[in-house]
Design a protein around this motif. Structure first.
Motif, PDB file in Angstrom:
ATOM      1  N   GLY A 131      52.629   2.687  24.478  1.00  0.00           N
ATOM      2  CA  GLY A 131      51.858   2.152  23.371  1.00  0.00           C
ATOM      3  C   GLY A 131      50.473   1.736  23.802  1.00  0.00           C
ATOM      4  N   VAL A 132      49.793   1.013  22.924  1.00  0.00           N
ATOM      5  CA  VAL A 132      48.436   0.560  23.194  1.00  0.00           C
ATOM      6  C   VAL A 132      48.464  -0.558  24.217  1.00  0.00           C
ATOM      7  CG1 VAL A 132      46.378  -0.510  22.178  1.00  0.00           C
ATOM      8  CG2 VAL A 132      47.632   1.235  20.904  1.00  0.00           C
ATOM      9  N   MET A 133      47.629  -0.441  25.247  1.00  0.00           N
ATOM     10  CA  MET A 133      47.485  -1.492  26.256  1.00  0.00           C
ATOM     11  C   MET A 133      46.041  -1.982  26.234  1.00  0.00           C
ATOM     12  SD  MET A 133      45.462  -0.243  29.026  1.00  0.00           S
ATOM     13  CE  MET A 133      45.964  -1.240  30.370  1.00  0.00           C
ATOM     14  N   TRP A 134      45.842  -3.215  26.688  1.00  0.00           N
ATOM     15  CA  TRP A 134      44.496  -3.748  26.804  1.00  0.00           C
ATOM     16  C   TRP A 134      44.465  -4.771  27.925  1.00  0.00           C
ATOM     17  CZ3 TRP A 134      43.952  -8.991  25.913  1.00  0.00           C
ATOM     18  CH2 TRP A 134      44.961  -9.614  25.176  1.00  0.00           C
ATOM     19  N   LYS A 135      43.260  -5.040  28.400  1.00  0.00           N
ATOM     20  CA  LYS A 135      43.093  -6.038  29.450  1.00  0.00           C
ATOM     21  C   LYS A 135      41.700  -6.642  29.375  1.00  0.00           C
ATOM     22  CE  LYS A 135      41.923  -3.023  33.313  1.00  0.00           C
ATOM     23  NZ  LYS A 135      42.353  -2.760  34.654  1.00  0.00           N
ATOM     24  N   ILE A 136      41.600  -7.887  29.820  1.00  0.00           N
ATOM     25  CA  ILE A 136      40.331  -8.605  29.792  1.00  0.00           C
ATOM     26  C   ILE A 136      40.304  -9.578  30.965  1.00  0.00           C
ATOM     27  CG2 ILE A 136      41.206 -10.368  28.208  1.00  0.00           C
ATOM     28  CD1 ILE A 136      38.332 -10.440  26.997  1.00  0.00           C
ATOM     29  N   GLY A 137      39.141  -9.716  31.590  1.00  0.00           N
ATOM     30  CA  GLY A 137      39.062 -10.664  32.685  1.00  0.00           C
ATOM     31  C   GLY A 137      37.777 -10.567  33.480  1.00  0.00           C
TER      32      GLY A 137
END
Length: 160
Positions: A131-137
């Motif tokens: 599915g859709v994955m996301w990341k932030i940092g």
């Protein structure tokens, strides 16, 4: 510097072509493709990430930002190993790697060709199956005489 580029690309291909059995397949998606704004690609990059063993993985990407006229622009090739802490699709990503940076044209007096050190400390949502994955940092960058401890990265893509 051409030798450095080829070494970097060879290392990335070697890491990503591993034929190890992946235990992580039972607990998380094995592959991810995502685009990243900022981050280890410095400006913008398209990346492939693969879980190699358990929560350990590696990524390789390609970024380009074209300038105005005279074929000026910046090429980036981020390569990084990373480790995911967490479970059930919610992870803290810790990574170390390097990014090749090359540029020509109006942006630089001469041709730029360099390798910079990179790290990542990111929240990563990656579904267990696909599915859709996301990341932030935060993705610190260390170059010769320069350190950007608060460089930010935002990525979104698909995992399977």
């Amino acid at each position: 510097m051409k030798r450095g580029i080829f070494t970097l690309l060879f290392a990335a291909l070697f890491i990503l072509s591993g034929t190890q059995t992946v235990k992580a397949q039972e607990t998380m998606s094995k592959n991810a493709f995502f685009v990243e704004l900022g981050g280890n690609g410095l400006i913008f990059s398209a990346n492939y990430d693969r879980r190699l063993s358990g929560n350990f993985g590696a990524k390789v990407g390609l970024g380009y930002l074209g300038g105005g006229g005279n074929s000026s622009g910046i090429l980036t090739i981020p390569v990084q190993g990373n480790f995911l802490l967490g479970k059930n699709g919610k992870y803290f990503e810790i990574g170390l790697g390097a990014t090749y940076v090359g540029g020509t044209g109006e942006l630089f007096d001469d041709k730029l060709s360099s390798v910079v050190g990179t790290a990542s400390f990111m929240y990563r949502y990656q579904p267990i199956n696909s599915g859709v994955m996301w990341k932030i940092g935060i993705t610190p960058i260390l170059a010769e005489g320069v350190f950007f401890p608060y460089w930010l990265g935002l990525g979104i893509g698909y995992c399977w």
